[in-house]
Design a protein around this motif. Structure first.
Motif, PDB file in Angstrom:
ATOM      1  N   GLY A 125     -43.252 -10.585  55.122  1.00 40.45           N
ATOM      2  CA  GLY A 125     -43.065  -9.444  56.006  1.00 40.45           C
ATOM      3  C   GLY A 125     -43.497  -9.802  57.410  1.00 40.45           C
ATOM      4  N   LYS A 145     -43.581  -6.561  63.761  1.00 45.32           N
ATOM      5  CA  LYS A 145     -42.927  -6.865  65.039  1.00 45.32           C
ATOM      6  C   LYS A 145     -43.809  -6.566  66.247  1.00 45.32           C
ATOM      7  CE  LYS A 145     -38.394  -5.834  63.111  1.00 45.32           C
ATOM      8  NZ  LYS A 145     -37.225  -4.945  63.194  1.00 45.32           N
ATOM      9  N   ALA A 205     -32.344  -7.804  53.522  1.00 46.10           N
ATOM     10  CA  ALA A 205     -33.740  -7.614  53.910  1.00 46.10           C
ATOM     11  C   ALA A 205     -33.911  -6.194  54.431  1.00 46.10           C
ATOM     12  CB  ALA A 205     -34.122  -8.618  54.989  1.00 46.10           C
ATOM     13  N   VAL A 206     -35.144  -5.702  54.360  1.00 47.07           N
ATOM     14  CA  VAL A 206     -35.437  -4.383  54.914  1.00 47.07           C
ATOM     15  C   VAL A 206     -35.729  -4.575  56.395  1.00 47.07           C
ATOM     16  CG1 VAL A 206     -37.047  -2.456  54.884  1.00 47.07           C
ATOM     17  CG2 VAL A 206     -36.334  -3.506  52.747  1.00 47.07           C
ATOM     18  N   GLU A 207     -34.934  -3.928  57.216  1.00 48.97           N
ATOM     19  CA  GLU A 207     -35.140  -4.000  58.664  1.00 48.97           C
ATOM     20  C   GLU A 207     -35.592  -2.627  59.136  1.00 48.97           C
ATOM     21  OE1 GLU A 207     -31.612  -5.587  60.441  1.00 48.97           O
ATOM     22  OE2 GLU A 207     -31.775  -7.455  59.317  1.00 48.97           O
ATOM     23  N   HIS A 208     -36.842  -2.550  59.506  1.00 48.79           N
ATOM     24  CA  HIS A 208     -37.496  -1.329  59.939  1.00 48.79           C
ATOM     25  C   HIS A 208     -37.781  -1.464  61.433  1.00 48.79           C
ATOM     26  CE1 HIS A 208     -41.211   1.173  60.359  1.00 48.79           C
ATOM     27  NE2 HIS A 208     -40.567   1.976  59.533  1.00 48.79           N
ATOM     28  N   TYR A 244     -41.476  -3.078  60.952  1.00 50.14           N
ATOM     29  CA  TYR A 244     -41.689  -4.080  59.904  1.00 50.14           C
ATOM     30  C   TYR A 244     -40.372  -4.532  59.291  1.00 50.14           C
ATOM     31  CZ  TYR A 244     -46.209  -1.756  60.172  1.00 50.14           C
ATOM     32  OH  TYR A 244     -47.371  -1.210  60.618  1.00 50.14           O
ATOM     33  N   ASP A 245     -40.287  -5.809  59.002  1.00 55.74           N
ATOM     34  CA  ASP A 245     -39.183  -6.351  58.209  1.00 55.74           C
ATOM     35  C   ASP A 245     -39.796  -6.963  56.956  1.00 55.74           C
ATOM     36  OD1 ASP A 245     -37.454  -5.656  60.231  1.00 55.74           O
ATOM     37  OD2 ASP A 245     -36.918  -7.693  60.793  1.00 55.74           O
ATOM     38  N   TRP A 262     -38.639  -9.267  53.310  1.00 58.21           N
ATOM     39  CA  TRP A 262     -37.592  -9.964  52.569  1.00 58.21           C
ATOM     40  C   TRP A 262     -38.210 -10.727  51.401  1.00 58.21           C
ATOM     41  CZ3 TRP A 262     -39.356 -11.115  57.376  1.00 58.21           C
ATOM     42  CH2 TRP A 262     -39.923 -12.376  57.581  1.00 58.21           C
TER      43      TRP A 262
END
Length: 150
Positions: free
Chosen positions: A48, A51, A122-125, A128-129, A131
């Motif tokens: 994770g 950012k 992947a989770v792109e927030h 936060y990301d 994968w």
């Protein structure tokens, strides 16, 4: 007329094949189906990124357990890999929830993540990301049952 056409066809086939009679073609066999052996693993390894700080963190999560990463809660349901002798193929079915500022939990991702294609699902927030990196047989983190008894 029909018999003459068949005889002509037989003569032509014999000439093409070098004068020898052709064996009837064998029925095509179905290609050997290779059963992809899936290895079910008890631990999913994720990476994770925060950012805001730029920090990348790797963390292990046991199947059906939830780990919080920032404002995200990550819960893997299954984690499959293949035997080491085969080409890598690692995937996990994951649920990711976000804890909002008003303390509500909102599902932001449900689906498959693939370690060999981290950008695919992947989770792109906003902050936060997350994968999938790997599926593992064991972890340095104690299992949830051991953590509860200590």
């Amino acid at each position: 007329m029909k018999t003459a056409a068949i005889a002509l066809l037989a003569t032509t086939l014999a000439a093409v094949s070098g004068g020898r009679a052709e064996e009837p073609a064998a029925e095509p066999t179905a290609p050997a189906t290779r059963t992809e052996e899936r290895v079910k693993n008890p631990v999913a390894e994720f990476a994770g990124i925060d950012k805001i700080t730029g920090r990348i963190i790797t963390f292990d999560v046991y199947i059906d357990e939830t780990v919080q990463f920032g404002a995200l809660q990550v819960t893997p349901r299954v984690c499959y890999s293949r035997p080491e002798a085969e080409e890598p193929k690692t995937d996990s079915f994951v649920e990711v929830d976000e804890i909002t500022l008003d303390r509500k939990i909102r599902r932001i991702f449900t689906g498959w993540m693939f370690a060999e294609s981290p950008g695919l699902n992947a989770v792109e927030h906003a902050v936060y990301d997350v994968w999938l990196k790997a599926c593992k047989r064991k972890s340095d983190v104690p299992p949830p049952e051991a953590a509860k008894t200590n």
